[in-house]
Design a protein around this motif. Structure first.
Motif, mmCIF file in Angstrom:
data_model
loop_
_atom_site.group_PDB
_atom_site.id
_atom_site.type_symbol
_atom_site.label_atom_id
_atom_site.label_comp_id
_atom_site.label_asym_id
_atom_site.label_seq_id
_atom_site.Cartn_x
_atom_site.Cartn_y
_atom_site.Cartn_z
ATOM 1 N N ARG A 150 47.972 4.787 -35.650
ATOM 2 C CA ARG A 150 48.151 3.645 -34.648
ATOM 3 C C ARG A 150 47.972 2.134 -35.046
ATOM 4 N NH1 ARG A 150 45.493 5.894 -29.126
ATOM 5 N NH2 ARG A 150 45.795 8.613 -29.425
ATOM 6 N N THR A 151 48.632 1.348 -34.332
ATOM 7 C CA THR A 151 48.275 -0.171 -34.731
ATOM 8 C C THR A 151 46.895 -0.668 -34.432
ATOM 9 O OG1 THR A 151 50.510 -0.523 -34.652
ATOM 10 C CG2 THR A 151 49.033 -2.470 -34.417
ATOM 11 N N ARG A 152 46.578 -0.086 -33.243
ATOM 12 C CA ARG A 152 45.098 -0.531 -32.838
ATOM 13 C C ARG A 152 44.076 0.162 -33.590
ATOM 14 N NH1 ARG A 152 46.127 0.733 -26.681
ATOM 15 N NH2 ARG A 152 47.526 2.082 -27.898
ATOM 16 N N GLU A 390 53.746 -1.989 -31.822
ATOM 17 C CA GLU A 390 53.069 -0.951 -32.497
ATOM 18 C C GLU A 390 54.192 -0.340 -33.185
ATOM 19 O OE1 GLU A 390 51.020 1.481 -29.822
ATOM 20 O OE2 GLU A 390 49.499 0.175 -29.563
ATOM 21 N N GLY A 400 54.971 -1.800 -27.273
ATOM 22 C CA GLY A 400 53.632 -2.836 -27.349
ATOM 23 C C GLY A 400 53.118 -2.806 -26.138
ATOM 24 N N ASP A 420 55.943 -4.417 -36.596
ATOM 25 C CA ASP A 420 54.792 -3.706 -36.613
ATOM 26 C C ASP A 420 53.602 -4.535 -36.620
ATOM 27 O OD1 ASP A 420 52.826 -1.580 -36.361
ATOM 28 O OD2 ASP A 420 52.992 -1.168 -38.551
ATOM 29 N N ASN A 421 52.592 -4.449 -35.793
ATOM 30 C CA ASN A 421 51.166 -4.907 -35.923
ATOM 31 C C ASN A 421 51.429 -6.541 -35.894
ATOM 32 O OD1 ASN A 421 48.511 -4.997 -35.853
ATOM 33 N ND2 ASN A 421 48.569 -5.437 -38.405
#
Length: 445
Positions: A150-152, A390, A400, A420-421
């Motif tokens: 995941r991005t988070r 994301e 996102g 992304d991110n």
């Protein structure tokens, strides 16, 4: 001492059930194994190691855990199989008897999973081993700050619970409330920022109870994390209403990085049922907290846990719950049916709700949830917002979230890997095809 040479070039498969806390822990296990030379097995590729992190919040969860174990053993016949998590803590003997399982670790041993895995993997003899752990012995805290796929990032700030609600086995599965120091959590957050992380979700079992171990408070933690440079967003995974103080709400409203997004468990809107559950608040307190959040953060997304069909929930009690939720400015309901858990005091409550009634009550609340979520999303159509995108699979739409947790969708044609991110300005348009997100246009310049 861990012999890393035995792991070089090996592959691992991971399966996680349950809460964000479990996903955070599994992600940490994966990163540790990666540092030892283990790569994640590709889809369809047999793994040398399987790690299954289980949940036991309901009987359905237990069943899913058993299914997952059997499936992974079948798909990876030569793998060293480790089962950990809440179901492993509560039913270690039952799990150890499943053919193909090599190691079952309770909540206390989870903190040393890599050491136990190393010992067993190097000296594997084909027999299952297990640990039976009493609740009072669950004292360790396994740090976790990881993002996995995941991005988070998910930062584990607390574990365990002292509440002993009548329907719940979590205190038996995860032990009493405990936490690391604020300094250690700030250091993990700085490391996440150094790795390029921009958003962190604070996870735990009862995170508002933070500080019992160290004499600190959750508000102290929030203030300290808000000062960490590089992290642009924080989200609080779940806060009990009695622990959501006005001071915390007010601080989040004016903070640099804490988002207008709360998840507040209700479980029942009937005071009679709340007493049977041994919850620490009444419906008036819950309603006051919702109103307080909306007063200082009108745009806040508020998610709510609600249980249906628990013992003692008469038709009148359910209607009280429905009317309360209907009247409040909440955004989304996480609805789940009550499940009988062995050993819980709820089993002594005589009034039992049948399964068909549970389904009908769940359906009504889910329909109410859809109405509230759609109305909340519709309020922001045509507005500009900042979104953290994301990572998406190539050729598919990108998703996102806005600051107030509106899920957005960028078409596959417009999606770019470099998004992304990245925090980007977008214009929120109409709903996507299944109304799970708002379509967006990128604002350039």
């Amino acid at each position: 001492m861990i012999d890393t040479s035995a792991f070089q070039g090996k592959t691992a498969a991971y399966f996680t059930l349950g809460c964000k806390l479990n996903f955070s822990e599994t992600s940490t296990f994966g990163r540790m194994l990666q540092d030892m030379g283990v790569r994640t097995a590709k889809k369809g590729e047999p793994a040398d190691i399987c790690i299954i992190n289980t949940c036991s919040v309901t009987e359905v969860a237990d069943h899913k855990c058993r299914q997952a174990i059997h499936r992974l053993v079948r798909e990876n016949p030569s793998a060293f199989v480790v089962v950990t998590g809440c179901y492993a803590q509560l039913e270690p003997l039952k799990i150890s008897k499943i053919e193909g399982v090599d190691l079952v670790l309770g909540s206390n041993e989870k903190a040393e999973l890599i050491q136990y895995l190393s010992d067993g993997f190097v000296r594997r003899d084909g027999t299952a081993t297990y640990k039976t752990v009493k609740t009072k012995d669950i004292k360790t805290f396994a740090p976790s700050c990881s993002r996995g796929n995941r991005t988070r990032y998910f930062l584990k700030v607390q574990d365990g619970c002292d509440y002993f609600c009548t329907y719940c086995t979590i205190p038996y599965a995860r032990g009493f409330s405990r936490n690391p120091t604020i300094d250690s959590l700030v250091e993990q957050t700085r490391q996440a920022a150094a790795e390029g992380g921009k958003e962190i979700v604070l996870t735990g079992v009862n995170i508002g109870d933070f500080g019992k171990t160290t004499g600190e408070s959750f508000l102290d933690l929030v203030k300290a994390l808000d000062d960490v440079e590089g992290i642009r967003r924080y989200r609080i995974s779940s806060l009990e209403p009695d622990l959501l103080t006005d001071e915390l709400i007010d601080y989040c409203a004016q903070s640099r990085a804490f988002m207008p997004h709360f998840h507040i468990p209700l479980q029942s809107g009937s005071d009679e049922v709340l007493k049977l559950m041994h919850r620490h608040y009444d419906s008036r307190l819950f309603a006051d907290k919702i109103c307080r959040v909306k007063e200082v953060m009108p745009d806040a997304f508020i998610g709510v846990d609600v249980m249906v069909g628990c013992r003692g929930e008469t038709p009148e009690c359910f209607e009280e719950t429905y009317r309360l939720l209907e009247s409040l400015d909440v955004t989304q309901l996480h609805v789940f049916p009550y499940s009988e858990r062995p050993g819980t005091s709820a089993l002594s409550i005589p009034y039992v709700v049948d399964e068909q009634t549970k389904k009908l009550r769940s359906k009504r609340l889910l329909e109410l949830s859809d109405q509230k979520t759609e109305a909340f999303y519709a309020r922001y159509m045509g507005c500009e917002a900042e979104v953290l995108f994301e990572k998406a699979t190539r050729g598919r739409a990108m998703h996102g979230f806005t600051k107030n947790y509106i899920r957005v969708e960028l078409s596959a044609a417009e999606a770019r890997e470099e998004y992304d991110n990245q925090l980007m300005r977008v214009c929120l348009a109409g709903f996507n095809h299944d109304k799970t997100a708002l379509k967006v246009d990128i604002q350039h310049g």
